[in-house]
Write an enzyme that holds these catalytic residues in place. Sequence first.
Site, PDB file in Angstrom:
ATOM      1  N   LYS A   1       6.545 -30.760  -7.136  1.00  0.00           N
ATOM      2  CA  LYS A   1       7.645 -30.915  -8.645  1.00  0.00           C
ATOM      3  C   LYS A   1       7.568 -32.456  -8.676  1.00  0.00           C
ATOM      4  O   LYS A   1       7.972 -32.144 -10.259  1.00  0.00           O
ATOM      5  CB  LYS A   1       9.183 -29.987  -8.018  1.00  0.00           C
ATOM      6  CG  LYS A   1       8.898 -28.308  -7.608  1.00  0.00           C
ATOM      7  CD  LYS A   1      10.115 -27.346  -6.962  1.00  0.00           C
ATOM      8  CE  LYS A   1      10.600 -28.529  -6.230  1.00  0.00           C
ATOM      9  NZ  LYS A   1      10.223 -28.576  -4.916  1.00  0.00           N
ATOM     10  N   THR A   2       8.684 -33.105  -7.047  1.00  0.00           N
ATOM     11  CA  THR A   2       8.692 -34.190  -7.634  1.00  0.00           C
ATOM     12  C   THR A   2       7.812 -35.156  -8.629  1.00  0.00           C
ATOM     13  O   THR A   2       7.876 -35.978  -9.217  1.00  0.00           O
ATOM     14  CB  THR A   2       9.073 -34.901  -6.748  1.00  0.00           C
ATOM     15  OG1 THR A   2      10.597 -34.154  -6.326  1.00  0.00           O
ATOM     16  CG2 THR A   2       9.695 -36.316  -7.317  1.00  0.00           C
TER      17      THR A   2
ATOM     18  N   ASP B   1      15.837 -36.472  -8.730  1.00  0.00           N
ATOM     19  CA  ASP B   1      15.112 -35.731  -7.632  1.00  0.00           C
ATOM     20  C   ASP B   1      16.353 -34.985  -6.182  1.00  0.00           C
ATOM     21  O   ASP B   1      17.176 -35.748  -6.237  1.00  0.00           O
ATOM     22  CB  ASP B   1      14.746 -36.877  -7.107  1.00  0.00           C
ATOM     23  CG  ASP B   1      13.137 -35.712  -5.977  1.00  0.00           C
ATOM     24  OD1 ASP B   1      12.793 -35.295  -6.539  1.00  0.00           O
ATOM     25  OD2 ASP B   1      12.890 -36.582  -4.770  1.00  0.00           O
ATOM     26  N   ASP B   2      15.506 -33.981  -6.108  1.00  0.00           N
ATOM     27  CA  ASP B   2      16.478 -33.046  -5.466  1.00  0.00           C
ATOM     28  C   ASP B   2      18.123 -32.996  -4.744  1.00  0.00           C
ATOM     29  O   ASP B   2      18.856 -33.995  -4.435  1.00  0.00           O
ATOM     30  CB  ASP B   2      15.620 -33.635  -3.859  1.00  0.00           C
ATOM     31  CG  ASP B   2      16.861 -32.878  -2.609  1.00  0.00           C
ATOM     32  OD1 ASP B   2      17.167 -31.802  -2.634  1.00  0.00           O
ATOM     33  OD2 ASP B   2      16.183 -33.781  -1.588  1.00  0.00           O
TER      34      ASP B   2
ATOM     35  N   LYS C   1      25.666 -31.953 -19.234  1.00  0.00           N
ATOM     36  CA  LYS C   1      25.764 -31.368 -20.221  1.00  0.00           C
ATOM     37  C   LYS C   1      26.460 -32.529 -21.625  1.00  0.00           C
ATOM     38  O   LYS C   1      26.610 -33.099 -22.647  1.00  0.00           O
ATOM     39  CB  LYS C   1      26.721 -30.557 -20.777  1.00  0.00           C
ATOM     40  CG  LYS C   1      26.561 -29.131 -19.274  1.00  0.00           C
ATOM     41  CD  LYS C   1      27.107 -28.619 -20.103  1.00  0.00           C
ATOM     42  CE  LYS C   1      28.164 -28.647 -18.565  1.00  0.00           C
ATOM     43  NZ  LYS C   1      29.172 -27.459 -19.033  1.00  0.00           N
TER      44      LYS C   1
ATOM     45  N   LYS D   1       1.559 -29.945  -2.188  1.00  0.00           N
ATOM     46  CA  LYS D   1       1.633 -31.174  -1.252  1.00  0.00           C
ATOM     47  C   LYS D   1       1.119 -31.130  -0.282  1.00  0.00           C
ATOM     48  O   LYS D   1       0.824 -31.617   0.568  1.00  0.00           O
ATOM     49  CB  LYS D   1       2.852 -31.513  -1.277  1.00  0.00           C
ATOM     50  CG  LYS D   1       3.129 -33.140  -0.466  1.00  0.00           C
ATOM     51  CD  LYS D   1       4.971 -33.150  -0.771  1.00  0.00           C
ATOM     52  CE  LYS D   1       5.549 -34.057   0.232  1.00  0.00           C
ATOM     53  NZ  LYS D   1       6.745 -34.491   0.031  1.00  0.00           N
TER      54      LYS D   1
END
Length: 758
Positions: free
Chosen positions: A558-559, A612-613, A640, A726
Amino acid sequence: MECNRGKVVQCPTDALSLTNRVIVNPIDYPLIDKNRNVEITTSTGHKYVFTLEVADQVPRGGMAYNRQMRKWAQLSINDTVDVRLYNFNPNTQFISKITLVVDFMQKVAANSDQYDTDLMSREFLMQFPRQAFTVGQLGVFKFLDKKQLCTTVKEMEVLVIDNMSGKQQQQQSSKEPSKIRIGQLVPNTQVVFEKADDSSIILTGQSKGKVVRQSIINPNWDFETMGIGGLDKEFNAIFRRAFASRVFPPEIIEQLGLKHVRGILLYGPPGTGKTLMARQIGQMLNAREPKIVNGPQILDKYVGESEANIRKLFADAEEEQKRMGINSGLHIIIFDEIDAICKARGSVAGATGVHDTVVNQLLAKIDGVESLNNILVIGMTNRRDMIDEALLRPGRMEVQMEISLPNEHGRLQILNIHTTKMKQFKKLASDVNLDELASLTKNFSGAEIEGLVRAAQSTAMNRLVKADSKVQVDTAAFEKLLIARNDFMHALQHDVKPAFGTSNEAIERFCGSGVIEWGQPIRDLLDDGQLFIQQAKSTDTPRGLVSILLEGSANAGKTALAAKLALESDFPFVKLCSPEDMVGFTETAKCMQIRKVFDDAYKSTQSCILVDDIEGLLDYGDIGARYSNLVLQALRLLLKKEPPPGKKLLILCTTSRRDVLEQMKLLTSFTTVIHVPNLTKGEHLVQVLLNLTETENNGNSVCFDRNEISRISKIISQRRLSIGIKKLLALVDWARQMDPSIRAPKFLAKLEEEMAIV
């Protein structure tokens, strides 16, 4: 007022004779406050215009003239004159320039002192505000503590009121001005002094001889010669809001009931030119030299001294306003780093309350009970959020102007400014393209562009330095020194990085050797990501915020995908917000750090933030289901929050715990949620191995050859598979260390052990 008659008498006092006015009894002229100019007709039929002054020492029916006035009008004591009120036409009789011939009143009083005509001009305007003058008129002028001077009006020009740009004003000023015979002095009048032909008086300064018509804004000022670029819009706004109204005579301002703008706050990122504007604003003005102070200079260790320092800054303006009223000139006070003294009241710890009293004193001077209308306070800060709100309301620092990062046109202007000398002396190589450099320096501030030029110069100069046992300079090659394109490119890559630029090194680290497109799911994901990037860039949509959540199992890549999208967005501002940068932070410190990343992003026209994370930022733990509610609320609001008008923001977030974010009601904060899948088919795994074989053939060792990949493909083609990219790459690196004879079997066994093959 009908025609009256008056009798010529001597001036009762020396002080009144210095006014160059006709002194009358207040009972004879009760309407003098409304109109104090009269036209007299002598017995010989000659007409003259004078300004009146009242004094009880003059007998009723009498009109007192000093000796110079009687000499010019050919009046004798006890002569009778006819008197009528005289009204000046503001369009044709306000003096723009008056030229006076000066000499010593008494020749025996001649001396070798130098007379500064700039100071004389200022004092003349103060002594004779709104006074009537006629070509040829004689008068007396006492300059400070020096001897009395006699003056003769040589010529006068009419005031032209306009609101044109600098270039247009320059063109207008080249036209022949209109000459007038009778006119009224106004605060913007340019007073020029010339010495009489046989006079020994020594005149110095700029206000002697022939000079251009004075204006509050110098029509000849230019951004490049001032050393400021990319601030055209800001300077035009300053003129429109703060100086345009001051071009008009005070009578018109009084008729409109207009109050001038008294304060401007310039704020924005560091290095964008706020302080530079403060240093150079004096060159933009033909008025008094501005007072420039740094905020910390005001503060003093003794009680009450800080407030006294504020009062001293306004003392000259107060004295002049009491003396001249609406005719007072403009006094400019510039505060650099104003946030040092004007913090929000009650926000500074301690019992002294020094900051609070300083703010109170400043508020009282700008817009208190005895507020001044002849001041302009300009504050500079890069922390607008720290300024006390009361200081920002209308009537105080009502104009808040953001000095933001320069656009491409502004960066080109700044580059031209800092390379002017190199071009002039032919030290800039022909391969340097400033347009190219302007496009490459996205989100560079003016100070950073100047640093870039210095770094390029240092790189070029270093080629002439021989650092052996001794440091020697190759003087023979100095004449051939050229700053080339490669010097600028080296400076861009190694020396100067924009504070509001891209975190390339940190983000590229997540991509590693690149993103492997192992199948259609990843290609679809990247295509969707590109569409959202285009949405974030589009100017057709009113929304300026696009937020994407990439969710999937651990080790799904994802990263790396988020980093690839962030870099491909080509936004000038790309920043990383990661838990690893906040290890050991308290909840409050973590929230402040996250908030700073978003605040910095709002300063750029196009920004991308990679969070991230998220569960790591939230300090989430499965045991006891603990998390930071403070950070959660901060993220919920920031994800938002729409950026300022005209700004675009793309947010890319990653998580391995979608279920947790759903329970926290955080998923609704995103524009979209994209699932990042694991490899689920044997053909996907084989594609990864083939891709690695192709890339590694370029110089790195090959893990699996074609035969091994074929055997692996046959074994896993009919098996179910689930592994993150990964994790798969880590197993490949592990297998690379083995003997080729056992590599493929051990690799397959490890896959089964990791439960990737079922």
